[in-house]
Design an enzyme around this catalytic site. Structure first.
Site, PDB file in Angstrom:
ATOM      1  N   ASN A  17       0.828  -1.212   0.000  1.00  0.00           N
ATOM      2  CA  ASN A  17       0.000   0.000   0.000  1.00  0.00           C
ATOM      3  C   ASN A  17       0.856   1.253   0.000  1.00  0.00           C
ATOM      4  O   ASN A  17       2.037   1.207   0.350  1.00  0.00           O
ATOM      5  CB  ASN A  17      -0.847   0.075   1.294  1.00  0.00           C
ATOM      6  CG  ASN A  17      -1.898  -1.006   1.386  1.00  0.00           C
ATOM      7  OD1 ASN A  17      -2.389  -1.500   0.372  1.00  0.00           O
ATOM      8  ND2 ASN A  17      -2.256  -1.378   2.601  1.00  0.00           N
ATOM      9  N   LYS A  46       0.762  -4.724   4.861  1.00  0.00           N
ATOM     10  CA  LYS A  46       1.344  -5.713   5.790  1.00  0.00           C
ATOM     11  C   LYS A  46       2.366  -6.617   5.088  1.00  0.00           C
ATOM     12  O   LYS A  46       3.413  -6.946   5.649  1.00  0.00           O
ATOM     13  CB  LYS A  46       0.234  -6.532   6.439  1.00  0.00           C
ATOM     14  CG  LYS A  46      -0.678  -5.662   7.315  1.00  0.00           C
ATOM     15  CD  LYS A  46      -1.757  -6.436   7.997  1.00  0.00           C
ATOM     16  CE  LYS A  46      -2.840  -5.509   8.557  1.00  0.00           C
ATOM     17  NZ  LYS A  46      -2.339  -4.488   9.469  1.00  0.00           N
ATOM     18  N   GLY A  47       2.066  -7.015   3.858  1.00  0.00           N
ATOM     19  CA  GLY A  47       2.997  -7.896   3.145  1.00  0.00           C
ATOM     20  C   GLY A  47       4.319  -7.196   2.868  1.00  0.00           C
ATOM     21  O   GLY A  47       5.397  -7.719   3.184  1.00  0.00           O
ATOM     22  N   LEU A 227       0.682  -9.730  22.474  1.00  0.00           N
ATOM     23  CA  LEU A 227      -0.112  -9.124  23.553  1.00  0.00           C
ATOM     24  C   LEU A 227       0.279  -7.669  23.807  1.00  0.00           C
ATOM     25  O   LEU A 227       0.089  -7.162  24.909  1.00  0.00           O
ATOM     26  CB  LEU A 227       0.084  -9.949  24.838  1.00  0.00           C
ATOM     27  CG  LEU A 227      -0.300 -11.442  24.748  1.00  0.00           C
ATOM     28  CD1 LEU A 227       0.252 -12.219  25.931  1.00  0.00           C
ATOM     29  CD2 LEU A 227      -1.818 -11.593  24.660  1.00  0.00           C
ATOM     30  N   GLY A 257       3.384  -5.040  14.390  1.00  0.00           N
ATOM     31  CA  GLY A 257       3.014  -6.446  14.211  1.00  0.00           C
ATOM     32  C   GLY A 257       3.735  -7.048  13.010  1.00  0.00           C
ATOM     33  O   GLY A 257       4.159  -8.218  13.045  1.00  0.00           O
ATOM     34  N   ASP A 258       3.883  -6.262  11.958  1.00  0.00           N
ATOM     35  CA  ASP A 258       4.589  -6.764  10.769  1.00  0.00           C
ATOM     36  C   ASP A 258       6.053  -7.031  11.101  1.00  0.00           C
ATOM     37  O   ASP A 258       6.633  -8.034  10.664  1.00  0.00           O
ATOM     38  CB  ASP A 258       4.485  -5.751   9.627  1.00  0.00           C
ATOM     39  CG  ASP A 258       3.037  -5.462   9.276  1.00  0.00           C
ATOM     40  OD1 ASP A 258       2.218  -6.399   9.360  1.00  0.00           O
ATOM     41  OD2 ASP A 258       2.719  -4.313   8.936  1.00  0.00           O
ATOM     42  N   ALA A 288      10.228  -1.109  16.024  1.00  0.00           N
ATOM     43  CA  ALA A 288       9.375  -0.517  14.985  1.00  0.00           C
ATOM     44  C   ALA A 288       8.416   0.526  15.564  1.00  0.00           C
ATOM     45  O   ALA A 288       7.848   1.330  14.820  1.00  0.00           O
ATOM     46  CB  ALA A 288       8.587  -1.612  14.272  1.00  0.00           C
ATOM     47  N   GLY A 293       5.731   6.028  11.104  1.00  0.00           N
ATOM     48  CA  GLY A 293       5.487   5.344   9.836  1.00  0.00           C
ATOM     49  C   GLY A 293       5.709   3.840   9.930  1.00  0.00           C
ATOM     50  O   GLY A 293       6.191   3.327  10.941  1.00  0.00           O
TER      51      GLY A 293
END
Ligand code: RIB
Length: 311
Positions: A17, A46-47, A227, A257-258, A288, A293
């Site tokens: 994206n 995410k990818g 978590l 998370g990525d 991260a 960003g």
């Protein structure tokens, strides 16, 4: 953790994206306008985030995705290529524009994200089938749920058949995701995703463990529930493993998370034990959060190792 001699091979199949991120004092309520923010435009999805994170951690990475046949799509492809990621599997479609995410981040680093998937939803089984060599090449194959479920299912199934370890980050969680469980070696939901997939309330590590066990019964090898500030919990065939979160100054949690998923995939491809892999993933995810960003914030391996060693 020193890298092993041969770099691990990671194939990411997923979304790309352009992210428009406004940092504001607080998140708007429905119908409300919050002004005074600042804008950051950069690449996300995410990818693509997972691919960039894995590459910065030292893996050899190939990416299979679909962008629009437009300036944004070309910009994404070029940026991934200059990271050193194999982009032969990034298709361009004239049928939809490159995916776009609108993100608001508040003063505590929390976010709200709305995505127009565009070309991401055109990533077909045929496109993936054309990258069979990449599936044969990979040690670990990672997917998320921002692309069509039938493509994700085909990729996970084929990756398994060819002997790769499969990692599914079930984000954003969608109907039909449970059907993928039998194809997944490592499933990595956050608390909300674990709750929705299992039907078990997840408000603490006990709930997370119960949800993870229920998901293992659906056929997943190991379930890793992230978590947030409470760390992560893995439920594996030979027992549970829990890791704490690293304490950092949180600026923006977008892409954390990525980063966690990429850290996990790299450590698994390097054959680290589960506890060490989770710590590596948690350190990558924590770093991260310390910059604005998604992709600009993804750390390099040296930073992760510094955090792990407490320096
Ligand atoms: O996980 C963060 C990502 O989610 C953003 O980069 C955005 O593009 C959405 O896909």
């Amino acid at each position: 953790m020193p890298p092993l001699a041969a770099a691990p091979r990671i194939l990411v199949v997923g979304s790309a994206n352009v992210d428009f991120t406004v940092a504001a004092a607080r998140l708007p309520r429905a119908g409300e306008t919050v002004s005074g923010g600042t804008l950051l435009v950069n690449h996300g999805g995410k990818g693509a985030n997972q691919a960039v994170a894995a590459r910065r951690l030292g893996a050899e990475v190939r990416f299979v995705a679909c962008v629009g046949d437009d300036a944004s799509g070309r910009g994404i492809r070029d940026a991934l290529e200059s990271e050193g990621i194999g982009v032969a599997g990034v298709s361009a479609t004239r049928e939809a524009a490159t995916g776009t995410a609108l993100i608001v981040v508040d003063g505590e680093g929390r976010n709200q994200i709305a995505v127009a998937p565009g070309a991401n939803w055109r990533l077909s089984v045929e496109m993936a089938r054309g990258r069979a060599d990449d599936l044969a090449w990979a040690d670990v194959v990672m997917c998320q749920l921002e692309t069509p479920l039938e493509t994700v299912a085909w990729v996970l199934d084929e990756a398994r058949r060819r002997g790769a370890v499969t990692v599914l980050n079930p984000a954003p969680v969608r109907d039909g995701a449970l059907e993928l469980c039998r194809l997944v070696d490592y499933l990595t939901p956050n608390e909300g995703e674990a709750e929705r997939l299992s039907g078990i309330p997840v408000s603490d590590p006990t709930g997370a463990a119960a949800a993870a066990r229920a998901l293992r019964e659906r056929g997943v090898g190991t379930v890793v529930v992230t978590l947030g500030a409470a760390g992560a919990l893995a439920c594996a065939a030979d027992g549970d493993v829990r890791v704490s979160a690293f304490e950092v100054d949180v600026i923006d949690t977008t892409g954390a998370g990525d980063a966690f998923n990429a850290g996990l995939a790299v450590a698994l491809a390097e054959k680290r034990p589960l506890g060490a892999a989770l710590r590596f993933a948690a350190a990558t995810g924590a770093l991260a959060c310390t910059r604005r960003g998604a992709q600009p914030a993804l750390p390099r391996r040296t930073e992760v190792e510094r955090l792990l060693s407490g320096r």
